[in-house]
Write a protein that holds these residues in place. Structure first.
Motif, short mmCIF file in Angstrom:
data_model
loop_
_atom_site.label_atom_id
_atom_site.label_comp_id
_atom_site.label_asym_id
_atom_site.label_seq_id
_atom_site.Cartn_x
_atom_site.Cartn_y
_atom_site.Cartn_z
N HIS A 81 36.84 -18.54 90.74
CA HIS A 81 37.88 -19.27 90.01
C HIS A 81 38.81 -19.89 91.03
CE1 HIS A 81 37.28 -18.10 85.71
NE2 HIS A 81 36.44 -17.29 86.31
N TRP A 82 39.48 -20.97 90.63
CA TRP A 82 40.30 -21.75 91.56
C TRP A 82 41.74 -21.76 91.10
CZ3 TRP A 82 38.22 -23.88 95.99
CH2 TRP A 82 36.82 -23.82 96.08
N LEU A 83 42.64 -21.64 92.07
CA LEU A 83 44.07 -21.75 91.81
C LEU A 83 44.70 -22.50 92.98
CD1 LEU A 83 46.48 -20.84 89.92
CD2 LEU A 83 46.82 -18.99 91.57
N TRP A 84 45.39 -23.60 92.68
CA TRP A 84 46.03 -24.44 93.70
C TRP A 84 45.09 -24.80 94.84
CZ3 TRP A 84 49.20 -26.22 90.74
CH2 TRP A 84 50.24 -25.54 90.12
N GLY A 85 43.83 -25.08 94.49
CA GLY A 85 42.87 -25.54 95.47
C GLY A 85 42.20 -24.45 96.27
N ARG A 86 42.50 -23.20 95.98
CA ARG A 86 41.93 -22.08 96.72
C ARG A 86 40.99 -21.28 95.83
NH1 ARG A 86 45.27 -17.01 99.49
NH2 ARG A 86 43.42 -15.84 100.17
N ARG A 87 39.86 -20.86 96.40
CA ARG A 87 38.87 -20.09 95.64
C ARG A 87 39.21 -18.60 95.65
NH1 ARG A 87 34.28 -17.44 97.56
NH2 ARG A 87 32.59 -17.14 96.02
#
Length: 231
Positions: A81-87
């Motif tokens: 899953h991704w949050l603010w471009g980070r995996r």
């Protein structure tokens, strides 16, 4: 009123309204084509203009088709899953009690009741995404209200299929796609600035572009990065 022009393999949604310049756009993720023209434009003139742009339209749609797509999420442990471009890797914790989401430097932990469905897990994750956005958006709006000399009366978060944002010039409101929570935060800022500049200039004409150049000079790079990320 929207009129749809069928130009072979391309459908163009034409609106005639109070604008000075024609604006043609191909929208992600599915290549929807819109053409906004000044109110007095004859439909045959709009059609002729769109025909001249067919090679460009097809090129833009080909780029969208080639763009990476995220696989549907199943909300199971070790899913990405991704949050603010980070995996992040997802950990699903099944236990009685209140559902919720927590974050550490490597994992997103989704807590749900035993036997919860994928739909329920999605709803819990979506509620968390909304909260993350609500924590980030007001500060960005406040900063750019001062820089642009405008006031946003209200903002809305909404899942949108073809747009990253929207602006209601008359109501002084902006809309933001909830999928932006998965993209780098500077791209959220770009979309906010883009929509807030529309509070000064409603169209995408030369004045709008000049304002973006003045206040957010890297907007072209941000737009390109946003449109290259997985949909």
């Amino acid at each position: 009123m929207v009129t749809v022009l069928e130009l072979g393999d391309v459908s163009v949604e034409v609106t005639r309204k109070d604008v000075k310049h024609v604006h043609l756009a191909v929208h992600p993720p599915d290549g929807r084509v819109t053409l906004a023209a000044p109110a007095g434009t004859r439909l045959d003139v709009a059609r002729a203009y769109a025909v001249t742009k067919l090679p460009w339209i097809r090129d833009q749609r080909a780029k969208l088709r080639a763009q990476a797509r995220e696989a549907p999420r199943r909300y199971v442990t070790r899913e990405s899953h991704w949050l603010w471009g980070r995996r992040y890797l997802l950990v699903v914790a099944e236990r009685d009690g209140k559902a919720g989401v927590t974050l550490d430097h490597r994992r997103i932990t989704l807590t749900v009741r035993p036997g919860s469905t994928a739909e329920r897990r999605h709803a819990v994750m979506h509620a968390w995404h909304l909260q993350v956005l609500h924590d980030a958006v007001p500060d960005l709006i406040n900063r750019w209200e001062r820089a642009l000399g405008v006031t946003v009366s209200r903002y809305f978060l909404q899942r949108m299929k073809t747009r990253w944002g929207g602006c209601n010039h008359a109501a002084r409101t902006i809309r933001l796609n909830t999928e932006l929570v998965k993209k780098p935060k500077d791209l959220l800022e770009y979309v906010i600035v883009h929509e807030m500049v529309h509070l000064i200039e409603p169209t995408h004409g030369p004045r709008f572009l000049a304002l973006l150049d003045l206040h957010y000079p890297s907007w072209r790079e941000a737009r390109g990065e946003l449109n290259e990320l997985p949909l």
